[in-house]
Design an enzyme around this catalytic site. Structure first.
Site, mmCIF file in Angstrom:
data_model
loop_
_atom_site.group_PDB
_atom_site.id
_atom_site.type_symbol
_atom_site.label_atom_id
_atom_site.label_comp_id
_atom_site.label_asym_id
_atom_site.label_seq_id
_atom_site.Cartn_x
_atom_site.Cartn_y
_atom_site.Cartn_z
ATOM 1 N N GLY A 145 0.837 -1.193 0.000
ATOM 2 C CA GLY A 145 0.000 0.000 0.000
ATOM 3 C C GLY A 145 0.868 1.238 0.000
ATOM 4 O O GLY A 145 2.075 1.180 0.251
ATOM 5 N N SER A 185 -0.671 4.456 4.450
ATOM 6 C CA SER A 185 -1.923 3.710 4.271
ATOM 7 C C SER A 185 -2.322 2.913 5.512
ATOM 8 O O SER A 185 -3.446 2.420 5.599
ATOM 9 C CB SER A 185 -1.799 2.766 3.071
ATOM 10 O OG SER A 185 -0.753 1.824 3.270
ATOM 11 N N GLY A 186 -1.390 2.749 6.465
ATOM 12 C CA GLY A 186 -1.701 2.015 7.685
ATOM 13 C C GLY A 186 -0.918 0.737 7.870
ATOM 14 O O GLY A 186 -1.168 -0.012 8.821
ATOM 15 N N SER A 217 2.346 0.091 8.732
ATOM 16 C CA SER A 217 3.145 0.015 9.963
ATOM 17 C C SER A 217 2.254 0.010 11.200
ATOM 18 O O SER A 217 2.539 -0.690 12.177
ATOM 19 C CB SER A 217 4.138 1.180 10.021
ATOM 20 O OG SER A 217 5.111 1.057 8.991
ATOM 21 N N GLU A 271 10.076 -3.224 5.581
ATOM 22 C CA GLU A 271 11.061 -2.796 4.582
ATOM 23 C C GLU A 271 12.481 -3.192 5.004
ATOM 24 O O GLU A 271 13.380 -2.345 5.102
ATOM 25 C CB GLU A 271 10.976 -1.277 4.377
ATOM 26 C CG GLU A 271 9.658 -0.792 3.820
ATOM 27 C CD GLU A 271 9.528 -1.004 2.315
ATOM 28 O OE1 GLU A 271 10.470 -1.523 1.685
ATOM 29 O OE2 GLU A 271 8.475 -0.652 1.764
#
Length: 286
Positions: free
Chosen positions: A40, A44-45, A47, A171
């Protein structure tokens, strides 16, 4: 451990002038031993979602089940230590998690915090160094004297030393050279094959296509899709609508299709591309 979110909402700064929702009514299930990717746009949420899995954040409403443990807004932090041993998290730029004077102390800190003796923890630390392909000679060095790639590996070794059954990766290969990137992704794949549940946040769609069995797509705090990589990456309209890229193999296959090559389904990995392309070029695959 299986992971289940049911109607989970998280509100930042509730009641304040800057109140906003980081998650909105999110529900999904990750099976035990799955390799799940979360994709996303930035903000976008993603994490926020994964920080609920080891209870760094707790839901404002809804319930989360990790194995047999239930987490709600009422869950007390003092009850969460066993969960945090089972759920390891590698943050973005994990080298910023380093703090000890030596590599050995840094890697062995987690296991000792969870009850290992110093001797056991140090033995585990050396095993983790080998696992992340660092020589034992770095154990006595300061982690801050190492290269950036080596620091990344030390940080990952520190998380793995507590032997989590769920590993969250935010990541984890950002900024690494191609060889370092591939070596770490191969390590995460190996851990998954040995039974560790892997949850990967990534903007590298090639990694998502190659390794993931399940993909969760986040957009503006909502979970908008829970599907297999093949279905998502073959849905061009969906990807374009949410500003998501196709894997490079899929993009290349589309260009080839315009030149007359035939694909029974668009490939999403290099292996799939070669499997369908080589016979059309008169060769044999495999």
């Amino acid at each position: 451990m299986a992971i289940t979110f049911k109607n989970v909402t998280h509100v930042y700064q509730p009641g304040g002038p800057l109140e906003y929702e980081g998650l909105t009514n999110v529900s999904f299930e990750i099976p035990d031993g799955c390799f799940t990717a979360i994709i996303g746009q930035t903000g976008s949420g993603k994490s926020t979602l994964v920080q609920h899995i080891n209870a760094l954040l707790k839901p404002t409403s809804g319930t989360i089940k990790i194995g047999e443990r239930i987490i709600t807004s009422e869950t007390k932090n003092k009850h969460l230590k066993p969960l945090r041993q089972q759920v390891g998290m590698v943050f973005q730029l994990p080298e910023q998690q380093l703090f000890a004077e030596t590599v050995l102390d840094d890697i062995s800190f987690g296991p000792q915090n969870f009850g290992m003796t110093q001797q056991q923890a140090q033995k585990t630390a050396y095993q983790m160094l080998d696992l992340v392909r660092l020589p034992a000679s770095v154990a006595s060095k300061s982690p801050f004297d190492l290269s950036g790639g080596q620091m990344r590996r030390v940080a990952i070794a520190g998380v793995l030393a507590s032997q989590p059954t769920v590993l969250i990766l935010d990541e984890p290969t950002a900024g690494l050279d191609p060889q370092g990137h591939q070596e770490l992704m191969d390590l995460f794949y190996q851990l998954n094959q040995q039974g560790t549940t892997i949850i990967l946040i990534s903007h590298q769609m090639e990694d998502v296509a190659r390794y993931a069995q399940q993909v969760l797509v986040m957009d503006q705090a909502h979970l908008i899709r829970d599907d297999q990589p093949q279905a998502i990456f073959n849905d061009r309209a969906f990807l374009q609508a949410h500003n998501l890229l196709e894997p490079e193999s899929t993009q290349f296959a589309r260009q080839l299709a315009q030149k007359g090559f035939k694909f029974n389904k668009l490939p999403i990995t290099e292996e799939q591309l070669a499997q369908q392309l080589i016979p059309q070029l008169g060769g044999h695959y495999g």
